[in-house]
Design an enzyme around this catalytic site. Structure first.
Site, PDB file in Angstrom:
ATOM      1  N   HIS A   1     -12.968   1.755  -2.474  1.00  0.00           N
ATOM      2  CA  HIS A   1     -11.652   2.333  -2.763  1.00  0.00           C
ATOM      3  C   HIS A   1     -10.826   1.442  -3.683  1.00  0.00           C
ATOM      4  O   HIS A   1      -9.936   1.932  -4.374  1.00  0.00           O
ATOM      5  CB  HIS A   1     -10.872   2.559  -1.466  1.00  0.00           C
TER       6      HIS A   1
ATOM      7  N   HIS B   1      -5.050  -6.417  -2.203  1.00  0.00           N
ATOM      8  CA  HIS B   1      -5.885  -5.478  -2.961  1.00  0.00           C
ATOM      9  C   HIS B   1      -5.036  -4.821  -4.039  1.00  0.00           C
ATOM     10  O   HIS B   1      -3.804  -4.970  -4.069  1.00  0.00           O
ATOM     11  CB  HIS B   1      -6.496  -4.418  -2.035  1.00  0.00           C
TER      12      HIS B   1
ATOM     13  N   HIS C   1      -4.020  -1.417  -6.800  1.00  0.00           N
ATOM     14  CA  HIS C   1      -3.980   0.017  -7.065  1.00  0.00           C
ATOM     15  C   HIS C   1      -3.605   0.246  -8.519  1.00  0.00           C
ATOM     16  O   HIS C   1      -2.808  -0.491  -9.094  1.00  0.00           O
ATOM     17  CB  HIS C   1      -2.935   0.711  -6.171  1.00  0.00           C
TER      18      HIS C   1
ATOM     19  N   HIS D   1      -1.010  -5.298  -3.380  1.00  0.00           N
ATOM     20  CA  HIS D   1      -0.441  -5.275  -2.030  1.00  0.00           C
ATOM     21  C   HIS D   1      -0.985  -6.444  -1.222  1.00  0.00           C
ATOM     22  O   HIS D   1      -2.210  -6.551  -1.033  1.00  0.00           O
ATOM     23  CB  HIS D   1      -0.790  -3.957  -1.315  1.00  0.00           C
TER      24      HIS D   1
ATOM     25  N   THR E   1      -0.762   3.050   2.895  1.00  0.00           N
ATOM     26  CA  THR E   1      -0.918   4.054   1.835  1.00  0.00           C
ATOM     27  C   THR E   1      -2.335   4.605   1.791  1.00  0.00           C
ATOM     28  O   THR E   1      -2.666   5.376   0.883  1.00  0.00           O
ATOM     29  CB  THR E   1      -0.559   3.449   0.465  1.00  0.00           C
ATOM     30  N   THR E   2      -3.167   4.235   2.737  1.00  0.00           N
ATOM     31  CA  THR E   2      -4.525   4.757   2.860  1.00  0.00           C
ATOM     32  C   THR E   2      -4.736   5.226   4.304  1.00  0.00           C
ATOM     33  O   THR E   2      -4.023   4.797   5.209  1.00  0.00           O
ATOM     34  CB  THR E   2      -5.566   3.678   2.509  1.00  0.00           C
TER      35      THR E   2
END
Length: 357
Positions: A196, A221, A223, A240, A307-308
């Protein structure tokens, strides 16, 4: 003299009468008490024997009836099997394909669907199909954000939550926020492509403190583009940094990334990208995570969620107001792996947003 003939005649007649009588007679035997007692016993034995015979006759008739019923059942099953074989032969004309039938099992009671609650039209049917399709969550297609709450019951908050992230940060209240105290130091790390995003797992010993509450850095991680927006503006990327306290509560620092010059820490991550997904790379050189932060530490803060999936709420969010920079070449490297891995903005639902003066 004349008397003798008369006597002789009388004697002859008497002898003749005696001769005509039987010489002996069979005496009538008198019944004894013993014989009289044996009469009911013989009658009882005869009655018992008759009942046993009747019972044997009844058992024989029942056995014949059972045999007849079994024969009828066997004949009926043979007819049914023949009908099934004929139907199977019609539906399976290829003689090389053998259709194997399971052994007989009792017919289970069918569920009463007449009172079943109908699905909510086409949407309900689509949700039910997604639930059973073993679809893994993603950012596009059937596993995309619009279906996260439908593909797994554990993700229900993705649909029903009222404090979801990310959001478009606007109309914040300007106040004097307490500064975030960062206690980061060079640490060992590992880089993993989890399917992801690119995630960096960090060694122990890195903390933030806010309002006297301590959170330890667990991982960070990326995005693309940025999930958070500020007054409607989106950024090239966001990183994040996920922290956890002793009770398991989460606090996330979001650092916005804009196009500009190369960033050393991001390059260090890219240098150690794994060749396979879920196969971590563990470099020997430690990372100074404090260099990932902007110079100014002003921030926005609000309560939100992951957010996941599973989109768990109760997450303390702190979004740094000053972005950091990334070079076009560094941006292109991540874009080759993940051209888009951002959840759309969610409703603010009237939640309070505070920002530093």
């Amino acid at each position: 003299m004349r008397r003798y003939p008369a006597l002789l005649i009388s004697l002859i007649l008497a002898l003749s009468a005696q001769a005509s009588e039987p010489t002996h007679s069979t005496p009538i035997k008198q019944a004894s008490a013993k014989d009289e007692a044996s009469v009911p016993e013989k009658t009882e034995r005869k009655s018992s024997s008759s009942k046993e015979k009747e019972a044997r006759d009844k058992e024989a008739k029942e056995a014949l009836a059972a045999d007849e019923i079994a024969k009828r059942i066997a004949d009926r099953l043979a007819v049914i099997r023949k009908e099934k074989d004929d139907a199977s032969a019609r539906s399976n004309p290829n003689p090389r394909i053998i259709v194997r039938r399971p052994s007989y099992t009792p017919v289970s009671k069918r569920a009463d669907t007449s009172k079943a609650k109908p699905e909510a039209g086409a949407n309900g049917a689509a949700e039910a199909a997604l639930m059973h399709a073993n679809i893994h969550w993603s950012y596009q297609g059937e596993g995309g954000p619009q279906n996260w709450g439908k593909i797994d019951p554990a993700n229900a908050k993705c649909d029903t939550g009222n404090r979801q992230s990310p959001i478009d940060i606007r109309d914040g209240i300007h106040v004097d926020l307490d500064p975030i105290v960062f206690d980061y130091s060079p640490s060992r790390f590992s880089v993993v492509d989890n399917g992801h995003t690119i995630q960096v797992n960090v060694g122990a010993g890195n903390y933030i403190s806010i309002l006297g509450h301590n959170y330890e850095l667990v991982q960070f991680h990326f995005h693309k583009p940025s999930e958070e927006r500020v007054n409607g503006k989106s950024f090239e990327m966001v990183v994040h940094l996920v922290h956890k306290d002793a009770d398991g509560k989460l606090a996330v620092i979001a650092v916005l990334i804009q196009r500009g010059k190369a960033h050393n820490i991001i390059q260090q991550v890219w240098n150690n990208l794994p060749l396979e997904k879920n196969d971590p790379v563990q470099p020997l050189t430690p990372m100074d995570i404090s260099q990932l932060l902007p110079t100014k530490k002003d921030y926005y803060t609000y309560m939100g969620s992951l957010t996941t999936p599973p989109c768990s709420e109760g997450v303390l969010w702190m979004v740094m107001k000053q972005p950091i920079e990334i070079s076009p070449e560094q941006l292109a490297i991540f874009s080759r792996l993940y051209p888009m891995n951002a959840r759309p903005v969610q409703k603010s639902s009237g939640r309070l947003i505070k920002e530093s003066n």
